[in-house]
Design a protein around this motif. Structure first.
Motif, PDB file in Angstrom:
ATOM      1  N   ARG A  28       0.955  -1.191   0.015  1.00  0.00           N
ATOM      2  CA  ARG A  28       0.104  -0.020   0.042  1.00  0.00           C
ATOM      3  C   ARG A  28       0.989   1.362  -0.009  1.00  0.00           C
ATOM      4  NH1 ARG A  28      -5.461  -1.751   0.838  1.00  0.00           N
ATOM      5  NH2 ARG A  28      -5.361  -3.808   0.693  1.00  0.00           N
ATOM      6  N   ASP A  29       0.198   2.314  -0.238  1.00  0.00           N
ATOM      7  CA  ASP A  29       0.916   3.535  -0.013  1.00  0.00           C
ATOM      8  C   ASP A  29       0.859   4.329   1.200  1.00  0.00           C
ATOM      9  OD1 ASP A  29      -1.396   5.897  -1.706  1.00  0.00           O
ATOM     10  OD2 ASP A  29      -1.534   4.746   0.220  1.00  0.00           O
ATOM     11  N   GLU A  30       1.738   5.316   1.361  1.00  0.00           N
ATOM     12  CA  GLU A  30       1.599   5.797   2.500  1.00  0.00           C
ATOM     13  C   GLU A  30       0.245   6.232   3.464  1.00  0.00           C
ATOM     14  OE1 GLU A  30       0.873   9.113   4.231  1.00  0.00           O
ATOM     15  OE2 GLU A  30       2.030   8.783   6.053  1.00  0.00           O
ATOM     16  N   SER A  31      -0.939   6.402   2.535  1.00  0.00           N
ATOM     17  CA  SER A  31      -1.867   6.706   3.322  1.00  0.00           C
ATOM     18  C   SER A  31      -2.562   5.583   3.904  1.00  0.00           C
ATOM     19  CB  SER A  31      -2.996   7.145   2.098  1.00  0.00           C
ATOM     20  OG  SER A  31      -3.461   5.867   1.421  1.00  0.00           O
ATOM     21  N   GLU A  32      -1.802   4.407   3.501  1.00  0.00           N
ATOM     22  CA  GLU A  32      -2.651   3.225   4.266  1.00  0.00           C
ATOM     23  C   GLU A  32      -1.431   2.623   5.159  1.00  0.00           C
ATOM     24  OE1 GLU A  32      -4.911   1.351   0.794  1.00  0.00           O
ATOM     25  OE2 GLU A  32      -5.992   0.858   2.561  1.00  0.00           O
ATOM     26  N   SER A  33      -0.207   3.368   5.442  1.00  0.00           N
ATOM     27  CA  SER A  33       0.642   2.739   6.110  1.00  0.00           C
ATOM     28  C   SER A  33       0.491   2.695   7.673  1.00  0.00           C
ATOM     29  CB  SER A  33       1.818   3.680   5.690  1.00  0.00           C
ATOM     30  OG  SER A  33       1.711   4.837   6.507  1.00  0.00           O
ATOM     31  N   HIS A  34      -0.566   3.027   8.070  1.00  0.00           N
ATOM     32  CA  HIS A  34      -0.761   3.155   9.541  1.00  0.00           C
ATOM     33  C   HIS A  34      -1.281   2.207  10.281  1.00  0.00           C
ATOM     34  CE1 HIS A  34       0.585   7.114   8.791  1.00  0.00           C
ATOM     35  NE2 HIS A  34      -0.208   7.312   8.146  1.00  0.00           N
ATOM     36  N   GLU A  61       6.113  -2.610   6.584  1.00  0.00           N
ATOM     37  CA  GLU A  61       7.864  -2.062   6.355  1.00  0.00           C
ATOM     38  C   GLU A  61       7.744  -1.347   5.250  1.00  0.00           C
ATOM     39  OE1 GLU A  61       9.982  -6.070   7.815  1.00  0.00           O
ATOM     40  OE2 GLU A  61       8.780  -6.396   6.285  1.00  0.00           O
ATOM     41  N   LYS A  62       8.549  -0.355   5.162  1.00  0.00           N
ATOM     42  CA  LYS A  62       8.564   0.679   4.086  1.00  0.00           C
ATOM     43  C   LYS A  62       9.563   0.042   2.844  1.00  0.00           C
ATOM     44  CE  LYS A  62       9.365   5.491   3.070  1.00  0.00           C
ATOM     45  NZ  LYS A  62       9.861   6.635   3.386  1.00  0.00           N
ATOM     46  N   ILE A  63       9.218   0.092   1.597  1.00  0.00           N
ATOM     47  CA  ILE A  63       9.826  -0.433   0.496  1.00  0.00           C
ATOM     48  C   ILE A  63       9.576   0.584  -0.741  1.00  0.00           C
ATOM     49  CG2 ILE A  63       7.989  -1.480  -0.235  1.00  0.00           C
ATOM     50  CD1 ILE A  63       9.493  -4.066  -1.270  1.00  0.00           C
ATOM     51  N   GLY A  64      10.824   0.568  -1.551  1.00  0.00           N
ATOM     52  CA  GLY A  64      10.716   1.275  -2.808  1.00  0.00           C
ATOM     53  C   GLY A  64      10.033   0.628  -3.853  1.00  0.00           C
ATOM     54  N   PHE A  65       9.680   1.152  -5.035  1.00  0.00           N
ATOM     55  CA  PHE A  65       8.848   0.198  -5.880  1.00  0.00           C
ATOM     56  C   PHE A  65       9.915  -0.588  -6.854  1.00  0.00           C
ATOM     57  CE2 PHE A  65       5.748  -0.539  -9.156  1.00  0.00           C
ATOM     58  CZ  PHE A  65       6.499  -0.789 -10.403  1.00  0.00           C
ATOM     59  N   PRO A  92       0.121   5.470  -9.534  1.00  0.00           N
ATOM     60  CA  PRO A  92       0.744   5.899 -10.804  1.00  0.00           C
ATOM     61  C   PRO A  92       2.058   6.811 -10.377  1.00  0.00           C
ATOM     62  CG  PRO A  92      -1.304   6.702 -10.868  1.00  0.00           C
ATOM     63  CD  PRO A  92      -1.338   5.640  -9.718  1.00  0.00           C
ATOM     64  N   ASN A  93       1.709   7.449  -9.400  1.00  0.00           N
ATOM     65  CA  ASN A  93       2.747   8.626  -9.064  1.00  0.00           C
ATOM     66  C   ASN A  93       3.687   8.332  -7.748  1.00  0.00           C
ATOM     67  OD1 ASN A  93       1.728  10.005 -11.148  1.00  0.00           O
ATOM     68  ND2 ASN A  93      -0.295  10.344  -9.853  1.00  0.00           N
ATOM     69  N   ASP A  94       3.564   7.102  -7.335  1.00  0.00           N
ATOM     70  CA  ASP A  94       4.228   6.654  -6.042  1.00  0.00           C
ATOM     71  C   ASP A  94       5.685   6.053  -6.208  1.00  0.00           C
ATOM     72  OD1 ASP A  94       1.139   6.846  -5.078  1.00  0.00           O
ATOM     73  OD2 ASP A  94       2.522   7.487  -3.463  1.00  0.00           O
ATOM     74  N   GLU A  95       6.471   6.168  -5.325  1.00  0.00           N
ATOM     75  CA  GLU A  95       7.872   5.333  -5.256  1.00  0.00           C
ATOM     76  C   GLU A  95       8.197   4.855  -4.146  1.00  0.00           C
ATOM     77  OE1 GLU A  95       8.422   5.736  -8.911  1.00  0.00           O
ATOM     78  OE2 GLU A  95       9.626   4.561  -7.712  1.00  0.00           O
ATOM     79  N   ASP A  96       7.304   5.122  -3.039  1.00  0.00           N
ATOM     80  CA  ASP A  96       7.558   4.929  -1.764  1.00  0.00           C
ATOM     81  C   ASP A  96       6.229   3.740  -1.218  1.00  0.00           C
ATOM     82  OD1 ASP A  96       9.188   7.664  -0.511  1.00  0.00           O
ATOM     83  OD2 ASP A  96       9.995   5.672  -1.333  1.00  0.00           O
TER      84      ASP A  96
END
Ligand SMILES: CC(=O)Nc1cc[nH]c(=O)n1
Length: 106
Positions: A28-34, A61-65, A92-96
């Motif tokens: 998921r993206d940052e908006s769903e990292s919590h 856990e954070k990860i790059g595309f 489409p616009n995320d890397e993290d």
């Protein structure tokens, strides 16, 4: 203090993989990292908000595309050549991203 999320949605076509225990992560993206390790959340379909099952959050856990690999594909139960285009289509616009690892509640 923020409350831990108690619900997560999946595209309806993914829910059989979640409910069968075959898919054990979601990216998921940052908006769903919590999501909080050690908490239990209800799984619903995105499209109709129908209850599917419960999962226990194990880790976030954070990860790059570019770091998405075959191991993630196996845990997603989706071939890597399908997984990376799917993530890119959704985000489409995320890397993290954040790998949310979970276990199905029997
Ligand atoms: C709504 C939904 O299903 N979103 C996502 C995004 C990435 N991975 C995943 O399993 N589900």
């Amino acid at each position: 203090m923020n409350q831990a999320p108690t619900k997560i949605t999946f595209f309806e076509w993914l829910t059989p993989l979640v409910a069968s225990g075959k898919k054990t992560i979601t990216i998921r993206d940052e908006s769903e990292s919590h999501y909080v390790p050690g908490t239990r959340v209800d799984v619903h379909t995105l499209e109709k908000d129908e209850y599917v099952c419960q999962i226990d959050i194990v880790s976030v856990e954070k990860i790059g595309f570019d770091d998405i690999n075959e191991e993630h594909a196996a845990q997603e139960f989706i071939p890597l050549e399908e997984l990376k285009p799917l993530i890119r289509k959704i985000y489409p616009n995320d890397e993290d991203f954040y790998v949310i690892t979970y276990t199905l509640v029997a």
